[in-house]
Design a protein around this motif. Structure first.
Motif, PDB file in Angstrom:
ATOM      1  N   ILE A 130       0.866  -1.172   0.000  1.00  0.00           N
ATOM      2  CA  ILE A 130       0.000   0.000   0.000  1.00  0.00           C
ATOM      3  C   ILE A 130       0.905   1.225   0.000  1.00  0.00           C
ATOM      4  O   ILE A 130       1.729   1.396   0.901  1.00  0.00           O
ATOM      5  CB  ILE A 130      -0.923   0.030   1.231  1.00  0.00           C
ATOM      6  CG1 ILE A 130      -1.808  -1.225   1.263  1.00  0.00           C
ATOM      7  CG2 ILE A 130      -1.794   1.286   1.217  1.00  0.00           C
ATOM      8  CD1 ILE A 130      -2.637  -1.358   2.524  1.00  0.00           C
ATOM      9  N   THR A 131       0.767   2.056  -1.022  1.00  0.00           N
ATOM     10  CA  THR A 131       1.605   3.242  -1.127  1.00  0.00           C
ATOM     11  C   THR A 131       0.815   4.354  -1.801  1.00  0.00           C
ATOM     12  O   THR A 131      -0.347   4.170  -2.157  1.00  0.00           O
ATOM     13  CB  THR A 131       2.903   2.923  -1.899  1.00  0.00           C
ATOM     14  OG1 THR A 131       3.808   4.035  -1.813  1.00  0.00           O
ATOM     15  CG2 THR A 131       2.633   2.619  -3.357  1.00  0.00           C
ATOM     16  N   ASN A 143      -2.337  -0.638  -9.273  1.00  0.00           N
ATOM     17  CA  ASN A 143      -3.463  -0.512  -8.359  1.00  0.00           C
ATOM     18  C   ASN A 143      -4.460  -1.657  -8.500  1.00  0.00           C
ATOM     19  O   ASN A 143      -4.871  -2.007  -9.606  1.00  0.00           O
ATOM     20  CB  ASN A 143      -4.174   0.826  -8.597  1.00  0.00           C
ATOM     21  CG  ASN A 143      -5.099   1.196  -7.466  1.00  0.00           C
ATOM     22  OD1 ASN A 143      -4.841   0.887  -6.305  1.00  0.00           O
ATOM     23  ND2 ASN A 143      -6.196   1.860  -7.788  1.00  0.00           N
ATOM     24  N   ASN A 144      -4.809  -2.241  -7.362  1.00  0.00           N
ATOM     25  CA  ASN A 144      -5.744  -3.373  -7.283  1.00  0.00           C
ATOM     26  C   ASN A 144      -5.176  -4.674  -7.849  1.00  0.00           C
ATOM     27  O   ASN A 144      -5.913  -5.673  -7.940  1.00  0.00           O
ATOM     28  CB  ASN A 144      -7.071  -3.065  -7.989  1.00  0.00           C
ATOM     29  CG  ASN A 144      -7.832  -1.935  -7.324  1.00  0.00           C
ATOM     30  OD1 ASN A 144      -8.021  -1.939  -6.116  1.00  0.00           O
ATOM     31  ND2 ASN A 144      -8.250  -0.951  -8.109  1.00  0.00           N
ATOM     32  N   ILE A 145      -3.906  -4.667  -8.217  1.00  0.00           N
ATOM     33  CA  ILE A 145      -3.278  -5.882  -8.742  1.00  0.00           C
ATOM     34  C   ILE A 145      -2.304  -6.458  -7.714  1.00  0.00           C
ATOM     35  O   ILE A 145      -2.499  -7.576  -7.215  1.00  0.00           O
ATOM     36  CB  ILE A 145      -2.542  -5.617 -10.071  1.00  0.00           C
ATOM     37  CG1 ILE A 145      -3.507  -5.015 -11.104  1.00  0.00           C
ATOM     38  CG2 ILE A 145      -1.915  -6.906 -10.596  1.00  0.00           C
ATOM     39  CD1 ILE A 145      -4.659  -5.904 -11.479  1.00  0.00           C
ATOM     40  N   ASN A 146      -1.249  -5.718  -7.401  1.00  0.00           N
ATOM     41  CA  ASN A 146      -0.299  -6.189  -6.383  1.00  0.00           C
ATOM     42  C   ASN A 146      -0.308  -5.291  -5.147  1.00  0.00           C
ATOM     43  O   ASN A 146       0.574  -5.378  -4.306  1.00  0.00           O
ATOM     44  CB  ASN A 146       1.114  -6.289  -6.959  1.00  0.00           C
ATOM     45  CG  ASN A 146       1.742  -4.946  -7.254  1.00  0.00           C
ATOM     46  OD1 ASN A 146       1.111  -4.081  -7.858  1.00  0.00           O
ATOM     47  ND2 ASN A 146       2.988  -4.764  -6.852  1.00  0.00           N
ATOM     48  N   LEU A 172      -4.979 -11.082  -0.264  1.00  0.00           N
ATOM     49  CA  LEU A 172      -3.646 -10.717   0.220  1.00  0.00           C
ATOM     50  C   LEU A 172      -2.579 -11.627  -0.393  1.00  0.00           C
ATOM     51  O   LEU A 172      -1.531 -11.158  -0.855  1.00  0.00           O
ATOM     52  CB  LEU A 172      -3.615 -10.811   1.745  1.00  0.00           C
ATOM     53  CG  LEU A 172      -2.326 -10.418   2.459  1.00  0.00           C
ATOM     54  CD1 LEU A 172      -1.972  -8.964   2.202  1.00  0.00           C
ATOM     55  CD2 LEU A 172      -2.450 -10.667   3.964  1.00  0.00           C
ATOM     56  N   ILE A 173      -2.867 -12.919  -0.412  1.00  0.00           N
ATOM     57  CA  ILE A 173      -1.921 -13.887  -0.985  1.00  0.00           C
ATOM     58  C   ILE A 173      -1.768 -13.670  -2.482  1.00  0.00           C
ATOM     59  O   ILE A 173      -0.652 -13.692  -3.022  1.00  0.00           O
ATOM     60  CB  ILE A 173      -2.389 -15.327  -0.690  1.00  0.00           C
ATOM     61  CG1 ILE A 173      -2.281 -15.617   0.811  1.00  0.00           C
ATOM     62  CG2 ILE A 173      -1.567 -16.340  -1.490  1.00  0.00           C
ATOM     63  CD1 ILE A 173      -2.904 -16.928   1.231  1.00  0.00           C
ATOM     64  N   LYS A 178       1.386 -11.526  -7.324  1.00  0.00           N
ATOM     65  CA  LYS A 178       1.503 -10.561  -8.427  1.00  0.00           C
ATOM     66  C   LYS A 178       2.690  -9.619  -8.203  1.00  0.00           C
ATOM     67  O   LYS A 178       3.352  -9.195  -9.165  1.00  0.00           O
ATOM     68  CB  LYS A 178       0.209  -9.749  -8.552  1.00  0.00           C
ATOM     69  CG  LYS A 178      -1.003 -10.580  -8.942  1.00  0.00           C
ATOM     70  CD  LYS A 178      -0.893 -11.104 -10.348  1.00  0.00           C
ATOM     71  CE  LYS A 178      -2.076 -11.997 -10.732  1.00  0.00           C
ATOM     72  NZ  LYS A 178      -3.378 -11.328 -10.623  1.00  0.00           N
ATOM     73  N   SER A 179       2.977  -9.303  -6.934  1.00  0.00           N
ATOM     74  CA  SER A 179       4.151  -8.485  -6.629  1.00  0.00           C
ATOM     75  C   SER A 179       5.422  -9.189  -7.071  1.00  0.00           C
ATOM     76  O   SER A 179       6.309  -8.584  -7.684  1.00  0.00           O
ATOM     77  CB  SER A 179       4.224  -8.194  -5.127  1.00  0.00           C
ATOM     78  OG  SER A 179       3.458  -7.066  -4.776  1.00  0.00           O
TER      79      SER A 179
END
Length: 219
Positions: A130-131, A143-146, A172-173, A178-179
């Motif tokens: 979250i940034t 946004n909304n992906i990782n 969350l997982i 995706k990150s």
């Protein structure tokens, strides 16, 4: 035609390995020097909202005190928050990858950045982020992906997103996965090094005009 953009210095993906979320009390990490414009108070205020009724997560301030910086958070202020609402300041962390492995979410509500290395590292470990929707930060999060991009100063929305992820572990997982994929695609240091070498090679092969010669000499 002569401009190249490279995303930072990259991440060692062998050192920062993708790890599963721990089955412990969630750790929410703020990886930064203790500065106002890194979003220190936004992180603190979000922690207070999340843990208002009971401790749902530990909020870890992981970074050094920077007394010479005009935006520095004082030691008195750091100590006043330490241990309150599940908040803990642990100072500078030598091996940040070990802390990220223990984390559930990484939060950096910075007002502006270049390209935050801490968030690239967090992505490589496989954590939802979250940034803020600002320079540099938006390069790491889709946004909304990782993870989530929030407006600067909006600590209430940060708290909402944290609460949502804590209640929806499957999301969350998935964001963590995706990150990691984004880190492999965009932040792998071997790819970054290769891009540098390609630029140097192309430049070397160009005709050595007076302009390019002077540019090389300045380097």
């Amino acid at each position: 035609d002569n401009i190249y953009i490279i995303k930072g210095s990259g991440v060692n993906l062998k050192k920062f390995k993708h790890t599963k979320l721990p089955n412990t009390l969630p750790l929410i990490i703020f990886p930064s020097r203790m500065l106002i414009d890194k979003g220190f108070y936004e992180f603190i205020n979000a922690a207070k909202i999340v843990n208002k009724n009971k401790i749902l997560a530990e909020f870890i301030l992981a970074g050094s005190h920077d007394p010479d910086n005009p935006k520095s958070i004082s030691m008195a202020t750091l100590n006043s928050f330490n241990g309150v609402n599940g908040i803990k300041w642990i100072g500078y962390v030598e091996n940040i990858e070990n802390l990220f492995e223990k984390s559930s979410i990484v939060v950096l509500p910075s007002y502006q950045e270049g390209l935050p290395k801490s968030l690239q590292d967090a992505a490589a470990i496989g954590r939802a982020i979250i940034t803020t929707n600002t320079n540099g930060c938006r390069e790491v999060v889709d946004n909304n992906i990782n993870g989530y991009l929030v407006p600067v100063y909006d600590y209430k929305l940060i708290a909402d997103k944290i609460n949502f992820l804590l209640k929806n572990k499957n999301i969350l997982i998935e964001m963590g996965k995706k990150s990691r994929l984004k880190a492999e695609k965009e932040f792998d240091e071997t790819l970054i090094v290769d891009k540098h070498l390609i630029i140097y090679k192309n430049f070397r092969n160009e005709k050595k005009t007076k302009y390019s010669y002077n540019w090389i000499r300045r380097i």
